[in-house]
Each structure stands twice: as C-alpha cells, then as structure tokens.
Design a protein around this motif. Structure first.
Motif, PDB file in Angstrom:
ATOM      1  N   HIS A 226       0.850  -1.188   0.000  1.00  0.00           N
ATOM      2  CA  HIS A 226       0.000   0.000   0.000  1.00  0.00           C
ATOM      3  C   HIS A 226       0.888   1.241   0.000  1.00  0.00           C
ATOM      4  CE1 HIS A 226       0.908  -0.862   4.223  1.00  0.00           C
ATOM      5  NE2 HIS A 226       0.852   0.451   4.407  1.00  0.00           N
ATOM      6  N   ALA A 317      -0.755  -2.220  -4.824  1.00  0.00           N
ATOM      7  CA  ALA A 317      -0.829  -0.995  -4.024  1.00  0.00           C
ATOM      8  C   ALA A 317      -1.821   0.003  -4.621  1.00  0.00           C
ATOM      9  CB  ALA A 317       0.551  -0.365  -3.906  1.00  0.00           C
ATOM     10  N   THR A 530       5.423  -2.749   1.974  1.00  0.00           N
ATOM     11  CA  THR A 530       5.059  -4.159   1.828  1.00  0.00           C
ATOM     12  C   THR A 530       6.141  -5.037   2.447  1.00  0.00           C
ATOM     13  OG1 THR A 530       4.990  -5.967   0.203  1.00  0.00           O
ATOM     14  CG2 THR A 530       5.977  -3.916  -0.540  1.00  0.00           C
TER      15      THR A 530
END
Ligand SMILES: [Zn+2]
Length: 546
Positions: A226, A317, A530
């Motif tokens: 993300h 993401a 991540t």
C-alpha cells in the motif's frame, strides 16, 4: 594366422576414432541442407570465404564429436550410433527433399501422424535415403571391429578427445567471430539443419513441452502493498521506467566514454549510476530477472514464471501499471498488466518489418498522458534501443554522427570501426529519446510528480576480445555485455512528493549495484510499503523518509 587365440594385437579401431568418423559423416552427408543454406547466406568472398567454410565445418564436426563422445562406451556406442544414423537419414530426407527444418514442431507432426498419413511419405526417394544413409552405414557399423580399453584408460582417452574437440571449436571460431555472430543471428534456422544436433534439440524440446504441464499457479507477492502517507494527499505520482536494449555503460559519455554520446542528457543532469551489472546477457533472462525479487542468485525462468513481480506489487498498491513495448514483448513480466505493442498501434512515425524507432514510445506516452484522470501511474517503456546487428536501423539519419557506419546486417561486411560507430549512434539516439521523455515529463510536473528511471537489460560486444553482439555465458561474459547504464531523473515535484534528499542520491551513485536492486529501489522511490520490500537492496534507502 587364422587362429584368433594366438593373435595378441588388438583388432579394430578405437572408440574415439569411431566417434570422429561418425561426426565427420554426419556433418557432411547428413547435413547437406545446412551447407546449401550456409552457401546461400552472405559469406565473405574469396579465400576468406573458403576458410570460413572450413572453420564452419570444423565447428559442426567438433560439436558432433563432443555430443557423440558421451555415448562412446562399450555396448552403448554401436546401438546408439545405429539409431542416430537411422534417424539422421530420415531427417536428411525431410530437409533435403522438402526444405523442412528439424525442430520440436516438426518432430511433433511426425509423431502425431497416423499410419495412413505416414504411408504417404513412404516414397522411393525416402527408401533411397533410408537405404543409403541408414541401412548401409548401420551394416558397416555392425561389421566394424571396435576395441575398448579398460574403463579408466577409456575415460582418460574420452576426456582428452573432448578437450581436443573444444579446442578445435575455439580455434575455428576465433578468427571468424564476426562471421559466426552475424550468421547465427541472421540465419538462425541453420541450427535446425545440422544433424544430429537438431534431432537432439528437437527431442529435448518435445519432451519438455509434451510433459503434462502443471497449471501455473502464480505465487502472490506483496499482496499487502500500500502507498505511504503521501498518497491521495499530494499530487499523483507518475513514474516512467525505461528498459534499455543492448545498451552498455562503456558507450555512455555519462560513464566516462570519450565520445560525446549523451549530449542532451548531460544538460538535464540525471543521477547516473556507473557501476551496475545485469542479471543476464540476453533479454529473455534479464527482463524477467530484473523485475523479480529473486535476484540473480536465485533466479530461474520457471521459478520467476510462477511468481508475481515488481509490476504486480505496484498494482496491488493500487497504482495503474502499463507496459509499452517497442521490442519483442515483456517476456511475461506484464502478463497481468496492460501491455501494448508499438508496432501494432497507428503511428505517425514510420515502422517497418524490423520495428519502430524508439521515438514512437515518446509519442505514445504523450497520448497516454493526455488522458484525463488523477490516478497514480507507472509506465514501463521497453526500447528497441541498440538491438543488433542492424544498428543502422535503430536511429534516424540525423543521428548518424559517428561515421563511417556499417550499413549491412552482416557484420563481416564491416570494419570494427564502422560497427562501433553505428553502435555509438544508437546510444546517441537513446540519449535523445530519454531526453525527450524527460522534457515531456517536465511539462507534466504542474499536475503530477514525475520521475524517470532508465536501466538497460544487458550490454553488447562490438569486437572487444573478438566478440560481437551479446549472449555469452554469464561466467565468461566480458564486462561489455554485463556492465549496464542506469540513470534516475526526478522532477522537483517528485523530490517534494517523496521528500528526497538529492545530495544523498548523488552520494549513492558510485556504489556497486545490479539488477537485483531494481525491485526494491522502485518500491522505495514510490513509497510503497510491503513485506516484499528489502531495504538493504534499495540503492537509495535512507535518501527519503521511510
Ligand atoms: Zn536485450
């Protein structure tokens, strides 16, 4: 002396001699199509052409000898040679009579032919081939006395023979490396015409593809990815990753090359990384490897295929990812993203059968960026770059600055200087393409935070150590093939967006880097969080807030 029990001298020829005879026979009588097509290829004229043919024979002979050495053992050699001769007779019939090439597809159609169709092939001509090149030599082989020594002595003799064959190949290739490189590249079908190597490859390829293929389950990677806190708050990010083709660091003036091959980039002052090595020496290896998180040490084709890559992580993401291809495709890297081929799009710039000039990528990116929307985006642009041997086709006339150039696809038609000049012109054109992309991105900086990262897939030899093109085995490959250019340009908008310390970037430029760093460096630059991210492989870790 009819009583054999009193005879002490061993009768017959040695196993190595039998191998050599078979190797020579296969190279000549069973590979006629190979020689016919080689003679039709653009060979050098006169004495040099004759010597090249001799060298080509030496290579085919020695390669056969090497291959057949593996079976030159008592009780193995004769049955295997008999089978090889029979199959080669059949292969020769199809090659000579039908102009067929022997590869796994040909083998497949033969194996999948039923009896009725098969009987149509049974002509007098085929029976002739099978008799003259099959039955007769096999009968002679059966009758031929061969003596085998004790296995340690046989082993030593075999090792000596194989070393000799390797030496013959090396000595034959060396003075003709230019001819061999461009003949192999321009007449690739020749490798399907040299018997029995083509049969061996066909069987191997067939077995590999006939095996029930397990459905490829792609292992997810970085599904937790993300964007950091700057996403959605600041300007949308726009990153362009340019994958170069056959560009070597040695020919970039940004890396210290004496010729001015980067006049435009020099003015734009990107951060140039002069110590980067590639994962492979060919596109098919380097491309999947550089986008995977495996690194060179753990990379292999099938592992990478069964695993998501950098582009998947970026997509997880929530960024839009697109692959724009002006080469021969993404080699599966963009399998789960949108991939467009420049050659298939309507273009104002000319494209021919060999592809499009790389400015097509600039033109296309301009179109893409004109589309409304505020999504965060990553574009990968895959160049045709410095793809050889037809370097002169990679740049328009006005980039022919280094002359005289090589205007032939056959490297043997040109001097080393002409080849180098043409190659350097491709780098000069890449300089122009990258600069044009950067100027395009500068225009976008009002609405977005743009950055561009350029990295070549592998390098290229242009005559150093007698080598040309690329694809040398990695362990033996010269630096020209593995030392690749990499550069990063960031707009002030991107620097603010990411909180980049530009002094820190400069201080990192000379560190030793490799394709292994691409995955993590891009994640770091894009501020994507991540578990797949490894800060020790991020070339710029610490140059921006985590
Ligand atoms: Zn390549």
């Amino acid at each position: 002396m009819s009583d054999s029990t009193v005879s002490t001298a061993p009768r017959g020829i040695g196993a190595n001699s039998l191998t050599a005879i078979a190797a020579a026979l296969l190279a000549l009588a069973y590979s006629a199509s190979f020689w016919r097509q080689l003679l039709a290829a653009d060979l050098p004229g006169g004495l040099r052409g004759a010597l090249f043919l001799l060298a080509a024979f030496a290579v085919v002979f020695a390669f056969n000898g090497l291959l057949l050495s593996f079976v030159a053992w008592r009780r193995v050699q004769k049955p295997v040679l008999a089978m090889v001769l029979l199959l080669s007779a059949g292969a020769a019939y199809f090659m000579d009579g039908y102009g067929a090439v022997i590869d796994r597809h040909a083998l497949q159609s033969v194996l999948e032919t039923d009896l009725r169709e098969g009987s149509e092939w049974l002509t007098w001509s085929m029976l002739g081939y099978l008799f003259v090149l099959g039955a007769l030599p096999v009968i002679a082989l059966i009758k031929l006395p061969v003596r085998y020594r004790t296995w340690p002595r046989e082993l030593a003799a075999r090792a000596g023979f194989m070393i000799a064959m390797l030496a013959v190949m090396g000595l034959a290739v060396l003075p003709f490396s230019r001819e061999f490189s461009s003949t192999a590249r321009n007449h690739a079908q020749l490798r399907h015409l040299a018997t029995p190597a083509n049969l061996f490859n066909a069987v191997r390829g067939y077995a590999k593809h006939a095996a029930p293929e397990a459905p490829i389950v792609v292992e997810p990677l970085g599904a937790d990815a993300h964007g950091g806190s700057r996403y959605g708050v600041r300007k949308p990010v726009l990153m362009v990753i340019v994958v170069g083709e056959s560009a070597r660091a040695d020919s970039f003036s940004l890396a210290g090359y004496a010729r001015e091959t980067n006049p435009q980039l020099a003015k734009l002052a990107p951060v140039f990384f002069p110590n980067v090595t590639s994962c492979g020496t060919n596109t098919a290896t380097s491309l999947p490897c550089m986008f995977s998180d495996l690194g060179r040490a753990r990379y292999d084709e099938s592992t990478a295929r069964g695993r998501e890559n950098l582009l998947d992580v970026i997509a997880h993401a929530g960024l839009l990812v697109e692959w724009e291809d002006n080469n021969t495709g993404s080699k599966g890297v963009a399998l789960r993203q949108r991939e467009e081929s420049m050659a298939k799009l309507p273009a104002t710039l000319p494209c021919d059968a060999d592809g499009c000039l790389d400015e097509r990528l600039v033109e296309h990116l301009r179109d893409e960026l004109a589309a409304p929307g505020t999504a965060d985006k990553v574009f990968v642009l895959h160049q045709i770059g410095s793809h050889g041997p037809a370097y002169f086709k990679r740049y328009p006339k006005q980039f022919e600055r280094f002359t005289p150039t090589c205007r032939s696809v056959s490297l043997q038609d040109c001097s080393e200087e002409e080849i180098r000049n043409s190659y350097d012109n491709t780098i000069l054109y890449t300089d122009h393409v990258l600069a044009a992309l950067i100027r395009l991105l500068e225009h976008e900086a009002g609405d977005r935070a743009p950055a561009l990262l350029y990295l070549s897939d592998h390098g290229e030899s242009t005559g150093e150590h007698g080598l040309y093109l690329h694809g040398a085995p990695y362990a033996l490959a010269p630096a020209q093939q593995t030392h690749v250019p990499m550069l990063l340009w960031t707009s002030p908008a991107f620097q603010r967006w990411r909180g980049l310390d530009t002094g820190c970037l400069q201080s990192r430029r000379t560190q030793p880097l490799s394709h292994d760093h691409l995955f993590h460096t891009v994640l770091g630059l894009l501020d994507l969080q991540t578990t797949a991210y490894e800060p020790t492989l991020d070339a710029l870790a610490g140059c921006a807030p985590a």
